[in-house]
Design an enzyme around this catalytic site. Structure first.
Site, mmCIF file in Angstrom:
data_model
loop_
_atom_site.group_PDB
_atom_site.id
_atom_site.type_symbol
_atom_site.label_atom_id
_atom_site.label_comp_id
_atom_site.label_asym_id
_atom_site.label_seq_id
_atom_site.Cartn_x
_atom_site.Cartn_y
_atom_site.Cartn_z
ATOM 1 N N TYR B 177 -67.703 27.532 -17.377
ATOM 2 C CA TYR B 177 -68.953 27.692 -16.299
ATOM 3 C C TYR B 177 -69.888 26.867 -16.310
ATOM 4 C CZ TYR B 177 -71.911 28.493 -20.383
ATOM 5 O OH TYR B 177 -72.791 28.440 -21.753
ATOM 6 N N CYS B 178 -70.494 26.636 -15.124
ATOM 7 C CA CYS B 178 -71.738 25.726 -14.984
ATOM 8 C C CYS B 178 -73.094 26.443 -14.310
ATOM 9 C CB CYS B 178 -71.245 24.501 -14.505
ATOM 10 S SG CYS B 178 -70.396 24.592 -12.837
ATOM 11 N N ARG B 179 -73.478 25.758 -13.404
ATOM 12 C CA ARG B 179 -74.745 26.131 -12.885
ATOM 13 C C ARG B 179 -74.899 27.341 -11.962
ATOM 14 N NH1 ARG B 179 -76.601 20.090 -11.712
ATOM 15 N NH2 ARG B 179 -77.032 19.417 -13.681
ATOM 16 N N CYS B 183 -71.629 24.776 -8.180
ATOM 17 C CA CYS B 183 -71.586 23.891 -9.171
ATOM 18 C C CYS B 183 -70.138 23.434 -9.320
ATOM 19 C CB CYS B 183 -72.294 24.406 -10.444
ATOM 20 S SG CYS B 183 -72.029 23.183 -11.825
ATOM 21 N N TYR B 207 -74.665 30.398 -15.351
ATOM 22 C CA TYR B 207 -75.245 30.519 -16.441
ATOM 23 C C TYR B 207 -76.595 31.356 -15.950
ATOM 24 C CZ TYR B 207 -78.307 30.787 -20.266
ATOM 25 O OH TYR B 207 -79.507 31.229 -21.185
#
Lengths: 223, 223
Positions: B177-179, B183, B207
């Site tokens: 996962y990221c932003r 992302c 997140y």
DNA sequence: CTTCTCCTCAAGTAACTTCTTGAATAGATG
DNA sequence: CATCTATTCAAGAAGTTACTTGAGGAGAAG
């Protein structure tokens, strides 16, 4: 870090929508269009601008996907693309009022002192609508009433209020509403009615919020 | 029509906030700050701009009330003023993606083809976190991991992913996962891991959405 | 077809925005 | 105190935006 150019272009895309709302006249247009569709000349009147300039602003909103058009005979009607756009406007409004320090003062300058204006909540009004123990007046321009209004409300544009009061018993309570929390018509109406020693309150927020809350509405029933 | 000047000023006030989001670099800043506070130099790096220019953009966001600062020793940390600002950004993002015709193409240009990237929903991940049957990797820059991450996730900035995979059994499933939905780090991670014949999925959104959905998080636990 | 109405487009001006560069400042550190 | 560092400010070039005025165009009405 991936492709900077493509990333810039994507975020410029998001910014495009914000930029469309980045002008006071266009925000006013969105606020008016949240009441229902209108044609260019009317919109120009509402925002106090030339037709050419208003048309230009509408093009900007259209390019950002925020409004669409419909032709009916000679006129072109503009409307918000969807309820999402109205939602974006309410969120923007709420962030501005919470976080922008100067906004409170600007609101006071435009709306005046509201501390003596009593409000009625949507839920209470919905309940009292059933009893018939009060009168609800819609003080927006007639075209907005025609596009949709609170069920049972009567159209009384603010400049006709004085006349309308003459025919009204003095012991009946009046509720006035208009476009939303920053709309001045309902405030003016309540102040005027109270000066005539009648009981008057302002509906919390305005028509779009009433509709969004799924309370009963109706359209095109001129009084 | 009431006081046109005061009305203009009020709506210009709302537009002020939109204008602050009316620049791609500033939207990027908000997207990064939604992950947690950062100082100017880091932020400049994230958006690929000079420190002076980044500082200027941050002043614009601050003037609109969208960010605040905190000094810690020699550094000044910027943060979003509140969750409302993050909410405004998500609503703006959603309106743009729904209504702005060009946006889809811009997203494809930046993110590439996502049709073969499997997603896992927040709810499913929350359930599977309990079992311990998968590994969750946070592929954002380390500072964002430090500011807050999914409980149990491991910080694996995208440039360290290759190394990290070497020490990993081949039969374990990885979730990256990221932003947020736009992302690219998590996409790149999933593609790389799949090329190594492992099972990998991308968490839906990122997140901030996980945190907003009240799923378990933790902070400052570097691996 | 001609005329009329409503709306959009084009050109021009004044005021803003963005980004660069180099200097200035506030606060931390020694 | 003097020095250093992270950040901000100031000035200027290049591009963009808002609004005005007047012309143009699409469709409706006669």
């Amino acid at each position: 870090m991936g492709n900077r150019q493509a990333k810039n272009a994507l975020f410029d895309g998001f910014a495009e929508v914000a930029k469309a709302l980045g002008n006071g006249r266009r925000v006013e247009l969105v606020d008016v269009l949240a009441q229902g569709e209108r044609h260019v000349e009317e919109l120009a009147g509402e925002i106090g601008q030339s037709v050419a300039n208003t048309s230009h602003h509408l093009q900007v909103l259209a390019a950002a996907g925020l409004v669409t058009t419909r032709r009916d005979g000679n006129r072109i009607y503009y409307q918000l693309t969807s309820g999402d756009v109205e939602h974006l406007w309410t969120v923007l409004r709420s962030v501005a009022s919470t976080h922008l320090d100067d906004l409170e003062q600007l609101a006071v300058d435009y709306l005046g002192n509201r501390s003596r204006l009593e409000e009625i909540s949507r839920d209470e009004l919905a309940r009292r609508l059933e009893d018939g123990t009060l009168i609800v007046i819609d003080v927006r321009p007639e075209a907005e009433y025609a596009a949709g209004h609170i069920r049972g409300a009567r159209s009384v544009p603010i400049d006709q209020l004085s006349n309308m009061l003459r025919g009204l018993p003095t012991d009946v309570e009046v509720v006035a509403y208009c476009r939303g929390p920053y709309c001045v018509f309902a405030d003016d109406a309540v102040r005027l009615i109270r000066r005539r020693s009648r009981k008057a309150r302002r509906l919390q927020d305005g028509y779009p919020e009433w509709r969004t809350a799924q309370h009963p509405t109706e359209a095109n029933l001129l009084p």
